[in-house]
Design a protein around this motif. Structure first.
Motif, mmCIF file in Angstrom:
data_model
loop_
_atom_site.group_PDB
_atom_site.id
_atom_site.type_symbol
_atom_site.label_atom_id
_atom_site.label_comp_id
_atom_site.label_asym_id
_atom_site.label_seq_id
_atom_site.Cartn_x
_atom_site.Cartn_y
_atom_site.Cartn_z
ATOM 1 N N ALA A 29 0.832 -1.199 0.000
ATOM 2 C CA ALA A 29 0.000 0.000 0.000
ATOM 3 C C ALA A 29 0.866 1.249 0.000
ATOM 4 O O ALA A 29 0.562 2.233 -0.672
ATOM 5 N N TRP A 30 1.960 1.199 0.723
ATOM 6 C CA TRP A 30 2.845 2.357 0.842
ATOM 7 C C TRP A 30 3.472 2.676 -0.505
ATOM 8 O O TRP A 30 3.632 3.836 -0.884
ATOM 9 N N ILE A 31 3.862 1.628 -1.247
ATOM 10 C CA ILE A 31 4.385 1.836 -2.597
ATOM 11 C C ILE A 31 3.287 2.389 -3.497
ATOM 12 O O ILE A 31 3.479 3.355 -4.234
ATOM 13 N N ALA A 32 2.110 1.760 -3.403
ATOM 14 C CA ALA A 32 1.033 2.115 -4.317
ATOM 15 C C ALA A 32 0.587 3.548 -4.111
ATOM 16 O O ALA A 32 0.308 4.269 -5.079
ATOM 17 N N VAL A 33 0.528 3.999 -2.850
ATOM 18 C CA VAL A 33 0.001 5.339 -2.610
ATOM 19 C C VAL A 33 0.940 6.385 -3.189
ATOM 20 O O VAL A 33 0.494 7.371 -3.791
ATOM 21 N N VAL A 34 2.239 6.157 -3.056
ATOM 22 C CA VAL A 34 3.186 7.137 -3.596
ATOM 23 C C VAL A 34 3.052 7.214 -5.114
ATOM 24 O O VAL A 34 2.974 8.298 -5.696
ATOM 25 N N GLY A 35 2.981 6.048 -5.759
ATOM 26 C CA GLY A 35 2.817 6.033 -7.206
ATOM 27 C C GLY A 35 1.512 6.655 -7.648
ATOM 28 O O GLY A 35 1.471 7.455 -8.587
ATOM 29 N N ALA A 36 0.430 6.314 -6.945
ATOM 30 C CA ALA A 36 -0.880 6.835 -7.329
ATOM 31 C C ALA A 36 -0.921 8.347 -7.168
ATOM 32 O O ALA A 36 -1.506 9.060 -7.992
ATOM 33 N N GLU A 37 -0.283 8.850 -6.117
ATOM 34 C CA GLU A 37 -0.276 10.305 -5.917
ATOM 35 C C GLU A 37 0.509 11.017 -7.015
ATOM 36 O O GLU A 37 0.173 12.134 -7.398
ATOM 37 N N MET A 38 1.555 10.356 -7.505
ATOM 38 C CA MET A 38 2.321 10.979 -8.585
ATOM 39 C C MET A 38 1.498 11.075 -9.861
ATOM 40 O O MET A 38 1.536 12.067 -10.575
ATOM 41 N N LEU A 39 0.765 9.983 -10.146
ATOM 42 C CA LEU A 39 0.065 9.909 -11.435
ATOM 43 C C LEU A 39 -1.269 10.625 -11.397
ATOM 44 O O LEU A 39 -1.665 11.271 -12.367
ATOM 45 N N ALA A 40 -1.990 10.504 -10.275
ATOM 46 C CA ALA A 40 -3.304 11.128 -10.173
ATOM 47 C C ALA A 40 -3.178 12.366 -9.298
ATOM 48 O O ALA A 40 -3.638 12.396 -8.178
ATOM 49 N N ALA A 41 -2.535 13.382 -9.831
ATOM 50 C CA ALA A 41 -2.166 14.569 -9.059
ATOM 51 C C ALA A 41 -3.331 15.090 -8.249
ATOM 52 O O ALA A 41 -4.448 15.157 -8.726
ATOM 53 N N SER A 42 -3.071 15.456 -7.000
ATOM 54 C CA SER A 42 -4.172 15.852 -6.144
ATOM 55 C C SER A 42 -3.781 16.911 -5.123
ATOM 56 O O SER A 42 -4.377 16.979 -4.066
ATOM 57 N N ASP A 43 -2.768 17.716 -5.423
ATOM 58 C CA ASP A 43 -2.392 18.867 -4.583
ATOM 59 C C ASP A 43 -1.747 18.546 -3.246
ATOM 60 O O ASP A 43 -0.940 19.306 -2.760
ATOM 61 N N TRP A 44 -2.146 17.453 -2.618
ATOM 62 C CA TRP A 44 -1.550 17.113 -1.336
ATOM 63 C C TRP A 44 -1.092 15.668 -1.381
ATOM 64 O O TRP A 44 -1.660 14.856 -2.081
ATOM 65 N N GLY A 45 -0.080 15.355 -0.586
ATOM 66 C CA GLY A 45 0.405 13.988 -0.533
ATOM 67 C C GLY A 45 1.885 13.942 -0.839
ATOM 68 O O GLY A 45 2.387 14.725 -1.651
ATOM 69 N N LEU A 46 2.595 13.029 -0.177
ATOM 70 C CA LEU A 46 4.049 12.990 -0.305
ATOM 71 C C LEU A 46 4.474 12.640 -1.720
ATOM 72 O O LEU A 46 5.454 13.173 -2.239
ATOM 73 N N GLY A 47 3.745 11.723 -2.358
ATOM 74 C CA GLY A 47 4.093 11.352 -3.734
ATOM 75 C C GLY A 47 3.942 12.535 -4.666
ATOM 76 O O GLY A 47 4.775 12.775 -5.539
ATOM 77 N N TRP A 48 2.882 13.306 -4.452
ATOM 78 C CA TRP A 48 2.644 14.468 -5.291
ATOM 79 C C TRP A 48 3.747 15.506 -5.111
ATOM 80 O O TRP A 48 4.214 16.098 -6.081
ATOM 81 N N VAL A 49 4.199 15.720 -3.876
ATOM 82 C CA VAL A 49 5.270 16.692 -3.617
ATOM 83 C C VAL A 49 6.507 16.342 -4.414
ATOM 84 O O VAL A 49 7.099 17.191 -5.081
ATOM 85 N N ILE A 50 6.893 15.063 -4.343
ATOM 86 C CA ILE A 50 8.109 14.645 -5.033
ATOM 87 C C ILE A 50 7.967 14.886 -6.523
ATOM 88 O O ILE A 50 8.856 15.425 -7.180
ATOM 89 N N PHE A 51 6.815 14.490 -7.052
ATOM 90 C CA PHE A 51 6.660 14.591 -8.491
ATOM 91 C C PHE A 51 6.559 16.050 -8.921
ATOM 92 O O PHE A 51 7.093 16.449 -9.950
ATOM 93 N N ASP A 52 5.876 16.838 -8.117
ATOM 94 C CA ASP A 52 5.716 18.246 -8.431
ATOM 95 C C ASP A 52 7.067 18.964 -8.369
ATOM 96 O O ASP A 52 7.337 19.857 -9.169
ATOM 97 N N ALA A 53 7.922 18.536 -7.440
ATOM 98 C CA ALA A 53 9.224 19.188 -7.282
ATOM 99 C C ALA A 53 10.076 19.022 -8.533
ATOM 100 O O ALA A 53 10.953 19.835 -8.814
ATOM 101 N N LYS A 54 9.808 17.957 -9.300
ATOM 102 C CA LYS A 54 10.567 17.720 -10.530
ATOM 103 C C LYS A 54 10.384 18.883 -11.499
ATOM 104 O O LYS A 54 11.324 19.293 -12.178
ATOM 105 N N GLU A 55 9.165 19.412 -11.563
ATOM 106 C CA GLU A 55 8.871 20.507 -12.503
ATOM 107 C C GLU A 55 9.725 21.725 -12.206
ATOM 108 O O GLU A 55 10.077 22.480 -13.087
#
Lengths: 270, 261
Positions: free
Chosen positions: B190-216
């Protein structure tokens, strides 16, 4: 988990029994498929989002015949093979070194333990930043992530080789090289194979994810993620079916066979 | 503390310091752009600053919320279904082929489909977590129930235990090592999946989203700081939550031996 499929396909004594076993396995798929068809044909959801199974099958055939799907599969498999091979070589080497040498173990274990609990996909943006969009990042990430279970299991396996085997081989005059090739490596092999197996499963999961992120031109992950733009749910589902088949084949064909030829044959595992 | 143990700790610390120093040297040498390879003090400062202004705890909170909801759903479905599969042949015959067919599909492969069906946002992440956590939970419970020693069941039956008592006093405790393993694996997935899902299904909040957003924005320091947080939370759950759960149940009941043997 390994006997998940074989448990349902009970030993077939005669033809009738075998057909019944097949029917039993097929039954749930028919039920679920039938429910899907009914919902899809009722038109509760837009057909673009909830295609009928005929549509998915037609898309599948179309993509296969035109060579698009095989190209995606090929690129994904190449990335998987290269990444996993890197991880296998590096992981087994490091694991053996850690198991054999106290110094290497003390030095490497903290680093491996820190890196392991971080989900592999979380490294993806960092790899993309460092190595650029595309295949290189994907392959390196797959290698990096799948190396962890390989290192851990190899290390455990080498440590688990019975001291008495080592000592009896030494007493019979085996030198370091033969000790390694004839005792330690075969002794640790069940663990190493488990590690490779876990590593491959890990690699497969990460690869599909990273192909979505890394903007590679070809690859199954990209196929299903790119289809989002065109609301092509049929393409996605066809892609997912291929992913499922490949995942199952990797597990059943590659590793079950490898295991049969090595550790099972040597009587180390049944 | 024995000298051997002390030596191990010293060597371990040495290797961490050496790697950190090497990284620091490369980062400071200017061979790579500073945005791509920030020095460790910069990463630490980013981490402290984002924790202090409350953004990092907020991201962690959203991620944890998704993991816990999705994980709870997976337990709510996987545990009873696994028990039923272990107990009744008919249930096993129906669900096992389905589970075997769905299991090899990586959870992230469903992200695009779920995005189309449910839109970007929380629902996708929660469902992906649910999918990722369901199979370890289901299959481990199933094997646990099947592995209950039939002698125990018969002994309890001979001593007059009814179905309810049999279930709560024999089956559940006996299969609990498997169930706890299932919980553990489910959380890791679940921990792996949530990070990946947050990266792909952008949603403003979440650790996965932060990492992916920081790339930009080429914010490698933000990425490394978030990676540290992700690793710390995962590690904490694995060690503290499941470790103590295991100590309180199966270790105390003497069902499995502590790994340090």
């Amino acid at each position: 988990m390994a006997d998940a499929l074989s448990a349902s396909a009970a030993p077939a004594t005669d033809i009738g029994e075998r057909w019944r076993a097949i029917a039993r396995t097929a039954c749930p798929f028919v039920v679920v498929g039938g429910a899907w068809e009914i919902v899809a044909h009722l038109g509760l959801f837009p057909p673009r989002l909830f295609p009928t199974l005929e549509d998915v099958a037609a898309t599948f055939v179309h993509l296969t015949v035109t060579g698009i799907l095989p190209h995606h599969v090929l690129d994904t498999l190449i990335r998987l093979t290269v990444g996993f091979a890197l991880a296998g070589v590096a992981g087994v080497a490091l694991g053996i070194a850690m198991g054999r040498s106290r110094l290497v173990e003390d030095l490497a274990l903290p680093l491996v333990s820190i890196g392991a609990p971080i989900p592999g996909i979380a490294y993806a943006p960092l790899f993309l930043l460092w190595f650029g969009l595309g295949s290189v990042s994907a392959v390196l990430l797959v290698a990096f992530v799948s190396a962890f279970p390989i290192v851990f299991n190899t290390w455990t396996g080498v440590k688990a080789v019975k001291e008495i085997w080592v000592r009896s081989a030494q007493a019979m005059g085996a030198d370091q090289r033969r000790l390694f090739a004839k005792v330690i490596l075969p002794g640790a092999l069940p663990y190493i194979l488990t590690g490779l197996r876990l590593g491959l499963a890990q690699a497969w999961r990460i690869l599909v994810g990273v192909e979505m992120l890394a903007a590679v031109p070809w690859g199954l992950g990209w196929l299903i993620f790119g289809a989002r733009e065109f609301l092509a749910t049929d393409v996605m589902l066809a892609g997912i079916v291929v992913i499922a088949i490949l995942g199952l084949a990797l597990e059943k064909l590659v590793f079950a066979r490898l295991e049969r030829f090595t550790v099972v044959r040597w009587g180390m595992m049944t | 503390m024995t000298t051997e143990r002390r030596q191990r700790i010293v060597r371990g610390a040495l290797s961490l310091v050496a790697v950190a120093a090497l990284y620091e040297a490369v980062a400071r040498s200017g061979a790579f752009p500073a945005v791509l390879l920030p020095t460790l003090p910069v990463v630490a400062r980013t981490l402290v600053a984002s924790c202090a202004d409350g953004t990092m705890p907020m991201h962690a909170f959203y991620t944890l919320e998704r993991v816990l909801i999705g994980g709870a759903l997976a337990v709510a479905v996987g545990l009873p279904l696994g028990i039923l599969m272990g107990r009744y042949r008919a249930v096993e015959g129906f669900f096992l082929p389905l589970a075997s067919a769905l299991m090899p599909i990586p959870s992230l492969a469903w992200v695009p489909v779920f995005i189309l069906w449910f839109g970007l946002g929380n629902t996708v992440a929660i469902l992906i977590v649910f999918y990722a956590a369901l199979f370890p939970m289901l299959l481990n419970t199933w094997s646990g129930v099947r592995s209950v020693n039939p002698l125990w069941l018969r002994a309890a039956g001979a001593m007059g235990a009814d179905e309810t008592a049999l279930f709560w006093k024999v089956m559940i405790p006996a299969s609990s090592p498997f169930i706890i393993t299932g919980l553990r694996q489910a959380f890791l997935r679940a921990w792996i999946a949530v990070v990946g899902a947050e990266m792909l299904a952008a949603s403003d909040w979440g650790l996965g989203w932060v990492i992916f957003d920081a790339k930009e924005f080429l914010n490698a320091d933000v990425m490394l700081a978030s990676l540290a947080v992700i690793g710390a939370i995962g590690f904490a759950f694995e060690r503290l939550a499941f470790g103590s759960l295991e100590r309180a149940t199966v270790l105390r009941w003497g069902m499995v031996r502590s790994a340090k043997g």
